[in-house]
Structures are given as structure tokens and as C-alpha cells.
Enzyme design. Structure first.
Site, PDB file in Angstrom:
ATOM      1  N   PRO A   2       0.772  -1.222   0.000  1.00 10.69           N
ATOM      2  CG  PRO A   2       0.136  -0.913   2.195  1.00 10.69           C
ATOM      3  CD  PRO A   2       1.153  -1.570   1.341  1.00 10.69           C
ATOM      4  CD  GLU A   3       3.546   3.629  -3.634  1.00 11.84           C
ATOM      5  OE1 GLU A   3       3.537   4.833  -3.908  1.00 11.84           O
ATOM      6  OE2 GLU A   3       4.125   2.781  -4.331  1.00 11.84           O
TER       7      GLU A   3
END
Length: 278
Positions: A2-3
Site C-alpha cells: 500500500p501507498e
DNA sequence: CCCTACCCCTGGGGGC
DNA sequence: TGCCCCCAGGGGTAGG
């Protein structure tokens, strides 16, 4: 996984399941995540009603009715699955069950993710959050603010944008995409990205992040949405993981192998087009 | 300051 | 098929 776009997608998926419900049961099978779970983790959460699910940078913030906040970070491989099928596996470290019977399982094979507890009224001072730069989609992120944070820094712009103190939530994929759309070389010194370059960076940041959120984030091997749906922004990457391919704007061929190059900066892959990005 | 190297951990993919 | 090496979206530390 995840960003910022992926974490935003996760928050949007969790909110309708959690907000207004109480945590009926919290089960922990492994406490040794990136940092150990607090000793009072389960008793602090069980019975609490959830008032909001928010995001700050790459952190998920679950606000509780007693002023507490559950702080979660997904690390590289963390996922939050809603009503997942099958029995819990060895990487389901924490399982939440709401009073409506919905089940959220935190899965994280590499255990680079973390969970912590904070207080809403002092959350900005929490050690995990205190140093974070501005939200890139928020009003305080503009060319002047970015330029102030880049001024004097003799480090490549790639590294400066990955630094969560510069701006919160960017990671390796999206920094590369942002630099591409801003026509800036990942090797350019941060201190030389003021003025018009900072304006281009801010514009590119908003464009890339907004498009990625609209696409539900990027999915690599796994889904990113708690519902199990796939994000599809990975099909829109201009440069990430495209070494040897032609740049999508100029179709340039810098060599036999094509326009997009891969280099290594600070031990991490960077992809860029050597013709557009200067 | 800033950089590199290396750490935390597991799993997937490619080459042989 | 198996094995070994490299690689991976996170953050952090020590040492030059």
C-alpha cells in the site's frame, strides 16, 4: 502493497462496515508485528464503538467512541479482508468482529505492518504521526510548501519524495509516476526542484494520486480492496516495472531495449524515461 | 547533513 | 521437479 491510493481505498472499504458499529471481539494470534502490539490492545478495543475511519499518509486511523484511536499501517504485505472465506491462515495476525457479525482479518506475511493505540486529542503528537509532511491531496500542499521542504536538500528528488516528512503517503511506485508526469529526472537534486519544477510536481502528484484512487489503487499479486475487488491502476503505470518498454508519450527508443530505464537509488528500483525527464 | 549498507520478514518468479 | 538467488508497494538503524 500500500501507498496512499491503496490505503485510501482500504479506508473507503472499511468505513461502511465499521462506522457506527462496535467491536464485539478482537482476537490476536501474533503480537510481534513491526512493533509489538500494546499489552492492553484487546481490552482497549473490545466493546468500543467506531466513530470514523480516516487516513493520514499511509496510516489508517480508526476513531473510537472513548477518544482512543487505533492506528494501523499495512507495511509491504498487509491486507485487511472483509468477511474473508475459509479458515484463518498463519498470516492472519489480528481478527476484528463487529456487533453486526462482520469480520475483518489483518493478514501480513512479512509483518512489516503495525498496530498501535493513540488518543484523538493528541494524535498529531503521536510518535508515528508527528513527523509526517502535508497530505498531498490537502489544501496545505502547494508549490510553495513543497519548495520550502525541498530547499537546501542535497539528495535526489526521488529520495526526498519518498521521505514521509516531505509529503505524506508517497511510495516507490507513485513517486516514479509523479516524476514522470512532472518531466523531472529522479536523480535531480531536491534543492533544484523549486519554482516551476515544484509546481509541476504538485500538479503531477494530484493527478497521479487522484487517478489511482479513482481506479481503486494498484494491485500487484493480491487484491487491495477489503471487498476482494481488484484495483486496476497497475494497468495505467507509465513507467513502473516497464523497463525496456517505450515511453507512453513519445514512444521513444533510446536503445535497442527501449525507452524506459531502470536504475537503483537507495537500494530501490527507479523507472524513468531519459528523454522527457530532465 | 547525506549516503550506503543492512536490518526486520515471507513468498513469488525466473534461471538452471 | 527442486533449488537458489533476486526481487518486492514499508520503515528504521549504524557507520562513513
Amino acid at each position: 502493497m500500500p501507498e496512499l491510493p491503496e490505503v485510501e481505498t482500504v479506508c473507503r472499504g472499511l468505513a461502511p462496515i465499521l462506522v457506527g458499529r462496535r467491536l464485539a471481539r478482537v482476537r490476536v494470534s501474533r503480537r510481534d508485528l513491526r512493533r509489538p502490539l500494546p499489552a492492553d490492545f484487546v481490552p482497549r478495543l473490545e466493546g468500543r464503538r467506531i466513530d470514523a475511519v480516516r487516513r493520514r499518509g499511509k496510516y489508517i486511523l480508526v476513531e473510537l467512541d472513548d477518544g482512543g484511536v487505533l492506528i494501523m499501517h499495512l507495511g509491504m504485505s498487509g491486507r485487511l479482508e472483509i468477511d474473508g472465506a475459509g479458515p484463518p491462515g498463519p498470516h492472519h495476525h489480528v481478527i476484528f468482529e463487529t456487533d453486526a457479525g462482520r469480520v475483518i482479518r489483518f493478514s501480513d506475511p512479512r509483518r512489516f505492518g503495525l498496530m498501535a493505540l493513540g488518543e484523538a486529542d493528541t494524535l498529531g503528537d503521536h510518535p508515528l504521526l508527528a513527523g509526517l509532511g502535508p497530505e498531498p491531496l490537502g489544501p496545505e500542499f502547494d508549490a510553495d510548501a513543497l519548495a520550502r521542504r525541498l530547499a537546501g536538500r542535497r539528495t535526489p528528488i526521488k529520495a526526498a519524495l519518498l521521505d514521509q516528512r516531505t509529503v505524506a503517503g508517497l511510495g516507490n511506485i507513485y513517486v516514479g509516476e509523479i516524476l514522470y508526469w512532472a518531466d523531472i529526472s529522479p536523480r535531480r537534486l531536491a534543492a533544484h526542484c523549486l519554482g516551476r519544477r515544484a509546481e509541476r510536481l504538485v500538479r503531477a502528484t494530484r493527478k497521479v494520486l487522484e487517478e489511482a484512487i479513482a481506479a481503486g489503487g494498484s494491485s500487484l499479486r493480491d487484491y487491495v480492496q477489503p471487498s476482494g475487488e481488484l484495483g486496476y491502476f497497475q494497468h495505467r503505470w507509465a513507467v513502473y516495472d516497464r523497463a525496456g518498454e517505450a515511453c507512453p508519450r513519445c514512444d521513444c527508443r533510446l536503445s535497442r531495449t527501449g525507452g524506459i530505464r531502470r536504475i537503483v537509488q537507495a537500494g530501490r528500483s527507479t523507472f524513468y524515461c531519459g528523454r522527457w525527464q530532465r
